[in-house]
Motif scaffolding. Structure first.
Motif, PDB file in Angstrom:
ATOM      1  N   ILE A 171     -27.560   5.014  11.082  1.00 58.28           N
ATOM      2  CA  ILE A 171     -26.751   5.333  12.314  1.00 58.28           C
ATOM      3  C   ILE A 171     -25.937   4.224  12.758  1.00 58.28           C
ATOM      4  N   ASP A 172     -24.699   4.412  12.768  1.00 58.22           N
ATOM      5  CA  ASP A 172     -23.843   3.212  13.326  1.00 58.22           C
ATOM      6  C   ASP A 172     -23.799   2.830  14.803  1.00 58.22           C
ATOM      7  N   ARG A 173     -24.020   1.826  14.958  1.00 62.29           N
ATOM      8  CA  ARG A 173     -23.754   1.199  16.412  1.00 62.29           C
ATOM      9  C   ARG A 173     -23.235   1.772  17.559  1.00 62.29           C
ATOM     10  N   ALA A 174     -21.879   2.274  16.761  1.00 56.67           N
ATOM     11  CA  ALA A 174     -21.142   2.927  17.645  1.00 56.67           C
ATOM     12  C   ALA A 174     -21.698   4.321  18.396  1.00 56.67           C
ATOM     13  N   PHE A 175     -22.395   5.149  17.642  1.00 61.05           N
ATOM     14  CA  PHE A 175     -22.942   6.157  18.129  1.00 61.05           C
ATOM     15  C   PHE A 175     -24.564   5.999  18.664  1.00 61.05           C
ATOM     16  N   VAL A 176     -25.050   4.739  18.649  1.00 58.14           N
ATOM     17  CA  VAL A 176     -26.176   4.379  19.524  1.00 58.14           C
ATOM     18  C   VAL A 176     -25.664   3.842  20.863  1.00 58.14           C
ATOM     19  N   ASN A 177     -24.618   3.331  20.940  1.00 57.70           N
ATOM     20  CA  ASN A 177     -23.814   2.923  22.013  1.00 57.70           C
ATOM     21  C   ASN A 177     -23.716   4.162  23.054  1.00 57.70           C
ATOM     22  N   GLU A 178     -23.645   5.202  22.482  1.00 60.58           N
ATOM     23  CA  GLU A 178     -23.084   6.498  23.447  1.00 60.58           C
ATOM     24  C   GLU A 178     -24.623   7.174  24.065  1.00 60.58           C
ATOM     25  N   ILE A 179     -25.549   6.481  23.509  1.00 63.34           N
ATOM     26  CA  ILE A 179     -26.834   6.952  24.320  1.00 63.34           C
ATOM     27  C   ILE A 179     -26.860   6.302  25.544  1.00 63.34           C
ATOM     28  N   LYS A 180     -26.635   7.292  26.518  1.00 63.92           N
ATOM     29  CA  LYS A 180     -26.797   6.987  28.173  1.00 63.92           C
ATOM     30  C   LYS A 180     -27.922   7.680  28.594  1.00 63.92           C
ATOM     31  N   ASP A 181     -27.788   7.892  29.893  1.00 63.49           N
ATOM     32  CA  ASP A 181     -28.730   8.835  30.656  1.00 63.49           C
ATOM     33  C   ASP A 181     -28.659  10.111  30.039  1.00 63.49           C
ATOM     34  N   ASP A 206     -24.957  12.595  25.425  1.00 65.22           N
ATOM     35  CA  ASP A 206     -24.345  11.403  25.014  1.00 65.22           C
ATOM     36  C   ASP A 206     -24.825  11.123  23.615  1.00 65.22           C
ATOM     37  N   ALA A 207     -26.008  11.473  23.440  1.00 69.42           N
ATOM     38  CA  ALA A 207     -26.752  11.293  22.137  1.00 69.42           C
ATOM     39  C   ALA A 207     -26.440  12.244  20.844  1.00 69.42           C
ATOM     40  N   SER A 208     -25.749  13.315  21.078  1.00 61.38           N
ATOM     41  CA  SER A 208     -25.531  14.334  20.062  1.00 61.38           C
ATOM     42  C   SER A 208     -25.202  14.105  18.616  1.00 61.38           C
ATOM     43  N   ILE A 209     -24.447  12.892  18.511  1.00 63.33           N
ATOM     44  CA  ILE A 209     -23.866  12.672  17.349  1.00 63.33           C
ATOM     45  C   ILE A 209     -25.131  11.744  16.635  1.00 63.33           C
ATOM     46  N   ALA A 210     -25.825  10.917  17.315  1.00 61.92           N
ATOM     47  CA  ALA A 210     -27.152  10.028  16.548  1.00 61.92           C
ATOM     48  C   ALA A 210     -28.060  11.188  16.316  1.00 61.92           C
ATOM     49  N   LYS A 211     -28.239  12.209  17.238  1.00 59.44           N
ATOM     50  CA  LYS A 211     -29.320  13.243  16.863  1.00 59.44           C
ATOM     51  C   LYS A 211     -28.840  13.761  15.814  1.00 59.44           C
ATOM     52  N   MET A 212     -27.632  14.239  15.503  1.00 53.67           N
ATOM     53  CA  MET A 212     -27.262  14.915  14.173  1.00 53.67           C
ATOM     54  C   MET A 212     -27.519  14.298  13.081  1.00 53.67           C
ATOM     55  N   VAL A 213     -27.214  13.042  13.007  1.00 52.36           N
ATOM     56  CA  VAL A 213     -27.500  12.215  11.841  1.00 52.36           C
ATOM     57  C   VAL A 213     -28.846  11.884  11.548  1.00 52.36           C
ATOM     58  N   MET A 254     -34.467   2.296  26.574  1.00 48.79           N
ATOM     59  CA  MET A 254     -34.169   3.885  26.771  1.00 48.79           C
ATOM     60  C   MET A 254     -33.443   4.257  25.422  1.00 48.79           C
ATOM     61  N   GLN A 255     -32.579   3.532  24.785  1.00 50.28           N
ATOM     62  CA  GLN A 255     -32.051   3.916  23.197  1.00 50.28           C
ATOM     63  C   GLN A 255     -33.156   4.108  22.560  1.00 50.28           C
ATOM     64  N   ALA A 256     -33.926   3.148  22.354  1.00 48.22           N
ATOM     65  CA  ALA A 256     -34.969   3.201  21.144  1.00 48.22           C
ATOM     66  C   ALA A 256     -35.897   4.350  21.577  1.00 48.22           C
ATOM     67  N   GLN A 257     -36.398   4.715  22.904  1.00 49.90           N
ATOM     68  CA  GLN A 257     -37.186   5.554  23.163  1.00 49.90           C
ATOM     69  C   GLN A 257     -36.506   7.027  22.799  1.00 49.90           C
ATOM     70  N   THR A 258     -35.259   7.242  23.033  1.00 49.94           N
ATOM     71  CA  THR A 258     -34.347   8.504  22.733  1.00 49.94           C
ATOM     72  C   THR A 258     -34.446   8.512  21.324  1.00 49.94           C
ATOM     73  N   LEU A 259     -34.204   7.470  20.478  1.00 43.19           N
ATOM     74  CA  LEU A 259     -34.107   7.577  19.141  1.00 43.19           C
ATOM     75  C   LEU A 259     -35.469   7.955  18.755  1.00 43.19           C
ATOM     76  N   ARG A 260     -36.474   7.489  18.818  1.00 42.33           N
ATOM     77  CA  ARG A 260     -37.669   7.615  18.527  1.00 42.33           C
ATOM     78  C   ARG A 260     -38.080   9.202  18.707  1.00 42.33           C
ATOM     79  N   SER A 261     -37.799   9.930  19.952  1.00 38.19           N
ATOM     80  CA  SER A 261     -37.970  11.279  20.215  1.00 38.19           C
ATOM     81  C   SER A 261     -37.129  12.318  19.497  1.00 38.19           C
ATOM     82  N   PHE A 262     -36.082  11.879  18.837  1.00 36.56           N
ATOM     83  CA  PHE A 262     -35.383  12.383  17.948  1.00 36.56           C
ATOM     84  C   PHE A 262     -35.953  12.520  16.488  1.00 36.56           C
ATOM     85  N   GLY A 263     -37.109  11.496  16.221  1.00 37.64           N
ATOM     86  CA  GLY A 263     -37.466  11.261  15.089  1.00 37.64           C
ATOM     87  C   GLY A 263     -37.075  10.029  14.159  1.00 37.64           C
TER      88      GLY A 263
END
Length: 97
Positions: free
Chosen positions: A19-29, A33-40, A60-69
């Motif tokens: 997952i490109d950093r640009a999509f990780v940077n979009e993960i906010k509250d 905002d994390a829809s592309i990261a979740k889709m990837v 917060m980014q790490a936790q969100t990514l973990r929650s998506f798998g």
């Protein structure tokens, strides 16, 4: 012509999707905002690939990514760039979580 670049994911001999950093940077509250990261992540899982996120800078980014798998990540949250020698020293001192 006529080929989607996504179709190559099924044809290439790969085992990881990043997952490109640009999509990780979009993960906010907001979770939207994390829809592309979740889709990837979902795409990678559906293709049987492990997924790694780059540019993770906050817990917060790490936790969100973990929650998506997504359980693999790299970024300043974990360590700054370092020389090979510094890396060996850092690895010797760092215990796995």
């Amino acid at each position: 012509t006529g080929f989607s670049s996504l179709s190559y994911l099924q044809k290439l001999d790969v085992d990881r999707l990043k997952i490109d950093r640009a999509f990780v940077n979009e993960i906010k509250d907001s979770s939207s905002d994390a829809s592309i990261a979740k889709m990837v992540i979902q795409l990678g899982q559906n293709l049987g690939l492990s997924v790694i996120a780059e540019g993770v800078e906050s817990e917060m980014q790490a936790q969100t990514l973990r929650s998506f798998g997504c359980h693999l990540a790299q970024g300043y949250l974990f360590a700054k760039p370092m020389t090979r020698e510094d890396l060996h020293s850092w690895l010797a001192q760092t215990k796995p979580a």
